[in-house]
Every structure is written in structure tokens, then in C-alpha cells.
Scaffold this motif. Structure first.
Motif, PDB file in Angstrom:
ATOM      1  N   PHE A 151      55.987  35.139  -3.597  1.00 38.36           N
ATOM      2  CA  PHE A 151      55.257  33.878  -3.709  1.00 38.36           C
ATOM      3  C   PHE A 151      54.683  33.692  -5.110  1.00 38.36           C
ATOM      4  CE2 PHE A 151      51.940  36.873  -2.311  1.00 38.36           C
ATOM      5  CZ  PHE A 151      50.904  36.602  -3.202  1.00 38.36           C
ATOM      6  N   VAL A 152      54.308  32.462  -5.386  1.00 32.05           N
ATOM      7  CA  VAL A 152      53.562  32.099  -6.586  1.00 32.05           C
ATOM      8  C   VAL A 152      52.168  31.701  -6.135  1.00 32.05           C
ATOM      9  CG1 VAL A 152      53.353  30.481  -8.504  1.00 32.05           C
ATOM     10  CG2 VAL A 152      55.603  31.371  -7.855  1.00 32.05           C
ATOM     11  N   GLY A 153      51.148  32.212  -6.826  1.00 32.74           N
ATOM     12  CA  GLY A 153      49.779  31.887  -6.455  1.00 32.74           C
ATOM     13  C   GLY A 153      48.821  32.926  -6.975  1.00 32.74           C
ATOM     14  N   THR A 154      47.620  32.485  -7.311  1.00 26.62           N
ATOM     15  CA  THR A 154      46.601  33.399  -7.801  1.00 26.62           C
ATOM     16  C   THR A 154      45.864  34.028  -6.631  1.00 26.62           C
ATOM     17  OG1 THR A 154      45.027  31.583  -7.963  1.00 26.62           O
ATOM     18  CG2 THR A 154      46.306  32.127  -9.938  1.00 26.62           C
ATOM     19  N   ILE A 155      45.046  35.040  -6.932  1.00 28.47           N
ATOM     20  CA  ILE A 155      44.307  35.758  -5.903  1.00 28.47           C
ATOM     21  C   ILE A 155      43.367  34.797  -5.186  1.00 28.47           C
ATOM     22  CG2 ILE A 155      42.676  37.620  -5.460  1.00 28.47           C
ATOM     23  CD1 ILE A 155      43.795  38.991  -7.969  1.00 28.47           C
ATOM     24  N   GLY A 156      43.467  34.760  -3.876  1.00 27.81           N
ATOM     25  CA  GLY A 156      42.607  33.908  -3.073  1.00 27.81           C
ATOM     26  C   GLY A 156      43.112  32.501  -2.895  1.00 27.81           C
ATOM     27  N   ALA A 157      44.177  32.124  -3.617  1.00 26.45           N
ATOM     28  CA  ALA A 157      44.738  30.779  -3.511  1.00 26.45           C
ATOM     29  C   ALA A 157      45.865  30.783  -2.479  1.00 26.45           C
ATOM     30  CB  ALA A 157      45.266  30.318  -4.862  1.00 26.45           C
ATOM     31  N   PRO A 158      46.226  29.590  -1.952  1.00 30.20           N
ATOM     32  CA  PRO A 158      47.350  29.516  -1.010  1.00 30.20           C
ATOM     33  C   PRO A 158      48.650  29.999  -1.646  1.00 30.20           C
ATOM     34  CG  PRO A 158      46.054  27.489  -0.965  1.00 30.20           C
ATOM     35  CD  PRO A 158      45.570  28.280  -2.143  1.00 30.20           C
ATOM     36  N   ASP A 159      49.520  30.604  -0.819  1.00 28.11           N
ATOM     37  CA  ASP A 159      50.809  31.073  -1.305  1.00 28.11           C
ATOM     38  C   ASP A 159      51.800  29.917  -1.407  1.00 28.11           C
ATOM     39  OD1 ASP A 159      49.655  33.535  -1.072  1.00 28.11           O
ATOM     40  OD2 ASP A 159      50.720  34.106   0.755  1.00 28.11           O
ATOM     41  N   LEU A 160      52.674  29.992  -2.400  1.00 28.64           N
ATOM     42  CA  LEU A 160      53.822  29.111  -2.498  1.00 28.64           C
ATOM     43  C   LEU A 160      55.071  29.991  -2.453  1.00 28.64           C
ATOM     44  CD1 LEU A 160      55.178  26.372  -2.928  1.00 28.64           C
ATOM     45  CD2 LEU A 160      54.926  26.730  -5.410  1.00 28.64           C
ATOM     46  N   PRO A 161      55.682  30.161  -1.272  1.00 30.80           N
ATOM     47  CA  PRO A 161      56.853  31.042  -1.159  1.00 30.80           C
ATOM     48  C   PRO A 161      58.008  30.528  -1.998  1.00 30.80           C
ATOM     49  CG  PRO A 161      55.927  30.549   1.013  1.00 30.80           C
ATOM     50  CD  PRO A 161      55.286  29.602   0.030  1.00 30.80           C
ATOM     51  N   ILE A 162      58.682  31.455  -2.683  1.00 27.29           N
ATOM     52  CA  ILE A 162      59.824  31.061  -3.512  1.00 27.29           C
ATOM     53  C   ILE A 162      61.084  31.843  -3.160  1.00 27.29           C
ATOM     54  CG2 ILE A 162      58.410  30.269  -5.444  1.00 27.29           C
ATOM     55  CD1 ILE A 162      58.962  32.923  -6.848  1.00 27.29           C
TER      56      ILE A 162
END
Length: 740
Positions: A435-446
């Protein structure tokens, strides 16, 4: 040469102990679990026996003695038991027990079963998270060293630890309350109250334990939280119903939670250089959030003077949410959230039969446990992101077992035991993605990584993709022993035991499906010689054992570049050693306790990452462990007694990795730092007590010894550092206990 030295040491101890002195019964350095006749009573063979009548290496520690030794959590038991090591990457959470060199090695995933079976009131606890318990209102702890493949059975290649709580004795009302305060602004409180609702028939006991304190590792990061804080609350209720001498029912319920901060970490070298040992520089100190609860019913029915049937039913659950900054730095290099939910059910039906010349224990067992895991790994990927992992694991275990003690002569007993176990395991609903995303943020699966046979990031994201595996093992384990009791009361025994640990699946596989598979069960063939007795007009008690293990297919974690974790088998290992435990009551006011463990462990066949590790030592297996202490009633004062009780626990050097100091060819590993050198820790207490009141001052790790409790290779996985966890610094405080 080493085998010869062990044999000579055992012979020397045997000769000096038995020559020229009259011997009687009992053998334990612990006397507060004794009955009124001075015999130590244990249930190591699933029936009440004097410890000296048990041809097994057992350490029994009473609840009061745990407090005297400064042991308030299961993670501290290694300071009182020879050849027992306890480690964890999470501090006191999810402890890994290693007995005589047999443990989960460097495994850190929550789905693996411990090869040292842990029991609470004879109930097997499958999840390792529930093993990190506070010790309060206990009758005793029994530590059985060596495979227990007959009467305990499930996953006990290393041994078994049974925590036995106090139950109502159906006589009157009694209880206690204890308050304490220590450094790190630590406040503790525990107590119990027991009421007899109907004399000799119905009794109720309630117990509670609370502790809260600041972090024990100082975080130098501005505004950062301190790791290793304490915040626990536990409770237990026991109801005993005994309508007649033939029927005894004990119902128990317990619950607890832990909300302390994560363990301190020494990670990225530039950010630990210049720090004190008990300091870290970390921007994200997470929480160790765990919950555990359970219900059990123990029903014992005497059908005759010779036959008793016991049913033990339990249902337990819990969860963990461990937020771990695993880089020990103010940079976001490796942050992990370990989340799992547990459920388990077990049922054991056991019969105890006794006749002239034969004692038999046999029965049936069924166990079910489920682990649902969601882990999130935040890595310094461009752009920021990481891996998310989900799976469900369900295990079922069925067993039939029996063991008989047969009197061949009045002094010679033959023990024959066998257990057939069938284990079924299923790993399913498994998926993982990049995934793309910072710590604590929602995941964006890739990209889907499980199921995906290729390199991480090469399979298109598919939210419906799932991966599943199933496995089945069966094993016949057992015990054969001969024990001889001399006319003077000394017990000598020789035994063969076969232990088994079911096959396992890799809970750490999240970068591809290629790293997820079942591996073979562990097996141990164990040979042991032992001696127990009393000497010097019953002033000296002792227990001596020498053992040899043929150990195959140890399950261990291999962390490779990627980062990729593989669960593998070590084909063949050898372990042997010697243990001595003794107590000397020098005077009515002075008692000495001592224990010694000698251990030699070697991989006879092991290759990891193309590197031959044959000849390396097993991890968490120091060659020498020793404990020594005394309890001295110094003087009588103001209607009470002043007692001084210091003790020292010594451990020689140990490795944290099967690689020992070897680095895989072509890797960036630096395995030489994954170790702890020889060390000794001193604890002490000074107390004043009478029948109702105890005032106690204590200090643990009195000289602030700096030691590591766990280490993991992360350099070989592609990170620029290794992962090291400091053990606890010096703690001290005072407590007041009122009994009534």
C-alpha cells in the motif's frame, strides 16, 4: 570432551551428596508449598504426590516465595529456575519460554505455539500473548523440565509450566490487602478475600491485581513517551462447591488487561550512539495493549476409594494490539502494528485409578483455538507505504493418553505411558497487499502480495484474492521410567521421554505466497537420570538431574532480504546438561537456596541462506545458569520478625540467533551483536512481619546491570541496523500487606 566433563560433574555431585549421610524424603528449594508434614505436594503427574516421589525434574515455587524473590510477572521466572530463559521483542508481552535450550528460538509471530506448554489451573493456554501474566494470589507454580508427552502432551517438547491459583478451602473467612510504591512512580495494589458460604461445602474467593508506573527506559526525543511503562489490571473469582466428599467442583473466571507502552528499542546506530544503556531516541513509542479472559470448570467425582474421574472444561479469549516503533530512532524506518484476536476451547476427561501396586492416570483431550491476525508494516518505501497482512488460523487437537506406575518391588517402580495425538490446522482467509500511505493514514492498496507467487509488487491488486493451506499431523509420544527409593528415602530414577510439537505455518509471510507453507513437527527423544533426597538430619534437600536430548526439526524464523520471513526446520540438534537444586536450613532462622544449570546445545545439521551453521549453539541457551540466595530472620522486634532475603541470578553468554556470530555470505548481516554476555543480577528484600502485617522494602537488579533480553537480525533483511531490546533496569520500592 564436553560430554565427559558433564558425566564427571554428575558423578562427583552424586558421590558427595550420598556418601556417609542418612537420607530421607523431599527435594525442593521451596518450602512454602509444603503440607503440615513438611512434604512438598505437587501435581506434576496429574495426581497429588510428594515431590520426592515424582521421577521428573520439577521446580515448585510457592506464591509467598515468589514475592520474596521479587517475581511479580511470568517473564521473571527465569531468575528462579535452572535452565529456564524468557525473552520477548515486546517486553513482558508475549514471552517466549525456553527450557533446556528448547523454545521458539527467534520466532516473533503470534500464531506459533510455544514448545513449553503453559497452563493455568491445568488449562492449556494456546496463545503466547496470554502467557505474559501478572502473578498474584497463587498457590504455586510448577515448572516441569523436559518433554511431557504423556500427561500434558500438546506442544511440550521443552516442558510445561503450570500456574496454580488459590481456591477456597471452605473454612471461615480470610484474605489480604497489599499496597506498594516504587521508583518510576510505580503504584501497586493487590488483594484477595475468601468467604465460606456453607462450611465444608461452598466457598467463594475474589482476587485482584493492579500496577501502574512510568516508563523504565528514558526517551531523549523531545516530547517523546518513555517505553516500558506499566498499566495492568487483573481479577479472578473462584467458586468451590463440595456437596459431599465424593464431589468437588471448582468454577473460575478471570479477566485482565495491559496498557503499558512498548518495549524500549536500540536500533539505528547513529541514534543510539552516546546514549545511556537505559535510554532510546524514538519519535513514535507505541502501546502494548492486551486483553485476556477465560472461564473454567474443574469437576472431580470420586466413584470409589480407588477411582476418581475429573472433567476440566475451559473457554478463553483475548486480543493484542501492539504498536511497535522498531527502529529506535526519530526516523520512520520500521513501524509495525501487530493485531490479533484469540479464542480457545478445551475439554479434558481424566480418570485416576489406584490399587495395590498400580497407579493409573488416563483420559481424553480435545482442544480448539483460533487466531485472527491483522498486521501493518510501515516501511520507508518511495512513496511512503508498506504491507498489510490478514489471516485466520484454526487448530484442533485430539488425544488419548494413559500412564501407569507399577510397583515391581516395594522399592522399585516401573512407569509406562503413551499418548496418541492428532493435530489439524488450517490457515485461510489470508491476503496481503502493498500500500501507499503514511503512518496512521488510510491505506491505498497498489498490489496484491498474498496470494502472489512472484516478487512483491508484481501482482495486480485484487481485493477478492485469498490464500489457504491445511495440514494434519499425528504422533505417538510417551514415557518409560524406572525409579528406586532406598530404605533411607532417596529416589533415583532413569527415564526416556518422547516429545512432539505440531507442524506450523509461517505467520510472517506477507511479501509473497512463496514464503507461506507448513513445516514439519518437532520431535525430541530425551534421556534423563535423576536423584532426589534429604541429608544432614533433613536439613539439606536436593534434586539432581542429568539429561541428553536428540532434537529434530526445531522450528525457527529465518529473516532474509526483502524483507522476507521464512519459517524453517533445523534438521538435527543435540542438547545435554546437568541441573542441581538444593536448600540448606542451617539454623531455624537461616535458610540457603541454590540452583545450578549446565547446558550444551549444538546444531548438528543446519544451513540457512546458503551458510552452514552446523556446530552453532541454539539461541537463548546459555551454558551456565545459577541462582543463590538466603533468607535470614535477623531478629525479633516489636512482636514481629525482621528478615533479610537477598538472591543472585547468573547467566553465561547466550546468542539470540541461530547464526551466532556468523554472517551469511554476501549479506549485510552483523550477527555478532545479537548476543548477551555473561551477567549476574542481584535482588534483595528486607521485611518485618507478624501474623497479620508485613512491611517490605525491595530492590531488583540492585546494581543496575545492563543486559539485552532479545535481539533480531534486521540488517540481513535490508534494514541498516539490528533490533535489540534492553531488559529492565534497577527497580526498588516498599509494600505493606495486611492479612486477616
Amino acid at each position: 570432551m564436553a560430554k565427559t566433563l558433564f558425566a564427571r560433574a554428575f558423578a562427583a555431585v552424586l558421590f558427595t551428596t550420598t556418601s556417609g549421610i542418612a537420607l530421607a524424603q523431599d527435594a525442593s528449594p521451596i518450602e512454602d508449598v509444603a503440607n503440615t508434614d513438611g512434604e512438598i505436594i505437587v501435581t506434576a503427574q496429574r495426581r497429588e504426590q510428594s515431590l520426592l516421589d515424582v521421577p521428573v525434574a520439577v521446580t515448585a515455587i510457592g506464591g509467598d516465595n515468589l514475592a520474596k524473590r521479587g517475581i511479580s510477572n511470568s517473564s521473571q521466572l527465569g531468575e528462579a529456575v535452572p535452565n529456564l530463559q524468557i525473552n520477548s521483542p515486546y517486553g513482558r508481552t508475549q514471552p517466549n519460554f525456553s527450557l533446556r535450550g528448547i523454545g521458539v528460538a527467534n520466532e516473533y509471530n503470534s500464531n506459533q505455539a510455544s514448545p513449553v506448554g503453559v497452563y493455568l489451573d491445568d488449562v492449556y493456554l494456546a496463545p503466547r500473548t496470554s502467557h505474559g501474566m501478572g502473578l498474584f494470589d497463587l498457590d504455586r507454580v510448577e515448572v516441569l523440565r523436559g518433554p511431557q508427552g504423556t500427561l500434558f502432551g500438546r506442544n511440550t517438547t521443552g516442558g510445561a509450566i503450570n500456574f496454580i491459583t488459590r481456591k477456597p478451602d471452605l473454612q471461615g473467612t480470610e484474605g489480604y490487602a497489599e499496597l506498594g510504591y516504587g521508583n518510576f512512580d510505580t503504584f501497586t495494589a493487590q488483594g484477595a478475600v475468601e468467604a465460606t458460604l456453607s462450611p465444608d461445602a461452598v466457598g467463594l474467593r475474589l482476587a485482584v491485581n493492579y500496577a501502574k508506573g512510568d516508563g523504565q527506559i528514558r526517551n531523549v526525543f523531545a516530547g517523546g513517551r518513555d517505553p516500558n511503562s506499566t498499566d495492568t489490571l487483573q481479577g479472578r473469582v473462584s467458586l468451590r462447591i463440595k456437596p459431599s466428599d465424593a464431589l468437588d467442583v471448582v468454577l473460575r473466571a478471570y479477566g485482565g488487561r495491559d496498557r503499558g507502552t512498548q518495549a524500549g528499542v536500540h536500533g539505528l546506530l547513529p541514534f543510539r550512539t552516546g546514549l545511556d544503556f537505559f535510554e532510546t531516541n524514538e519519535n513514535r513509542v507505541g502501546d502494548n495493549r492486551t486483553d485476556a479472559w477465560g472461564f473454567s470448570g474443574n469437576i472431580a467425582l470420586s466413584l470409589s476409594d480407588r477411582l476418581t474421574v475429573t472433567s476440566i472444561t475451559s473457554y478463553d479469549g483475548g486480543k493484542q494490539d501492539l504498536q511497535q516503533a522498531a527502529d529506535g530512532s526519530p526516523l520512520d524506518i520500521l513501524d509495525i502494528t501487530w493485531q490479533s484476536q484469540y479464542r480457545q476451547f478445551s475439554q479434558e476427561l481424566r480418570g485416576n485409578f489406584s490399587s495395590d501396586g498400580v497407579d493409573f492416570v488416563g483420559g481424553l483431550f480435545y482442544g480448539w483455538d483460533r487466531n485472527i491476525t491483522d498486521n501493518r508494516f510501515n516501511l520507508p518505501l518511495p512513496p511512503a507505504g508498506g504491507f498489510f497482512q490478514h489471516y485466520r488460523q484454526v487448530r484442533r487437537s485430539y488425544a488419548v493418553f494413559g500412564q501407569a506406575d507399577i510397583d515391581l518391588t516395594p522399592n522399585l517402580v516401573l512407569t509406562l505411558g503413551a499418548r496418541y495425538t492428532e493435530d489439524k490446522s488450517r490457515y485461510d482467509d489470508a491476503y496481503a497487499y502493498l500500500f501507499v500511505g503514511t503512518i496512521g493514514a488510510p491505506d491505498l492498496p497498489i498490489a496484491t502480495t498474498v496470494p502472489c507467487a512472484g516478487v512483491a509488487g508484481t501482482c495486480a491488486y485484487n481485493p477478492a484474492a485469498r490464500f489457504a493451506l491445511a495440514d494434519k499431523n499425528s504422533a505417538l509420544t510417551g514415557r518409560v521410567a524406572l525409579s528406586y527409593t532406598t530404605d533411607g528415602g532417596t529416589l533415583l530414577y532413569a527415564s526416556y521421554n518422547r516429545g512432539y510439537r505440531a507442524g506450523a505455518v509461517n505467520g510472517g509471510g506477507y511479501t509473497s505466497s512463496s514464503g507461506i507453507s507448513y513445516i514439519k513437527p518437532e520431535r525430541v527423544n530425551a534421556y534423563e537420570l535423576g536423584l532426589k533426597g534429604r541429608a544432614l538430619d533433613r536439613a539439606l534437600t536436593y534434586a539432581i538431574s542429568a539429561f541428553y536430548y536428540d532434537y529434530t526439526n526445531q522450528q525457527l524464523q529465518d529473516t532474509r532480504a526483502g524483507p522476507v520471513s521464512f519459517l524453517v526446520n533445523a534438521p538435527k540438534s543435540e542438547v545435554y546438561g546437568l541441573e542441581v537444586e538444593s536448600t540448606l536450613r542451617a539454623t531455624p532462622r537461616l535458610r540457603f537456596d541454590a540452583a545450578l544449570g549446565l547446558l550444551r546445545s549444538r546444531y548438528k545439521d543446519l544451513t540457512l541462506q546458503g551458510t552452514d551453521l552446523s556446530g552453532n549453539r541454539l539461541p537463548f541457551a546459555p551454558e551456565v545458569t545459577a541462582q543463590f540466595g538466603f533468607s535470614w530472620d535477623v531478629l525479633d522486634l516489636a512482636g514481629g520478625t525482621v528478615t533479610f532475603a537477598p538472591n543472585v541470578a547468573y547467566s553465561s553468554q547466550q546468542w539470540f540467533s541461530p547464526f551466532n556470530g556468523t554472517n551469511a555470505t554476501g549479506s549485510a548481516q552483523d550477527n555478532s551483536e545479537l548476543q548477551q554476555g555473561a551477567n549476574a543480577k542481584v535482588n534483595a528484600s528486607l521485611s518485618w512481619s507478624n501474623d497479620k502485617l508485613t512491611v517490605r522494602a525491595f530492590a531488583n537488579n540492585l546494581f543496575d546491570r545492563e543486559t539485552y533480553g532479545y535481539g533480531l537480525d534486521l540488517r540481513g533483511a535490508g534494514f541498516p541496523y539490528n533490533f535489540l531490546v534492553p531488559a529492565a533496569p534497577r527497580t526498588y520500592g516498599v509494600s505493606v500487606k495486611v492479612s486477616y
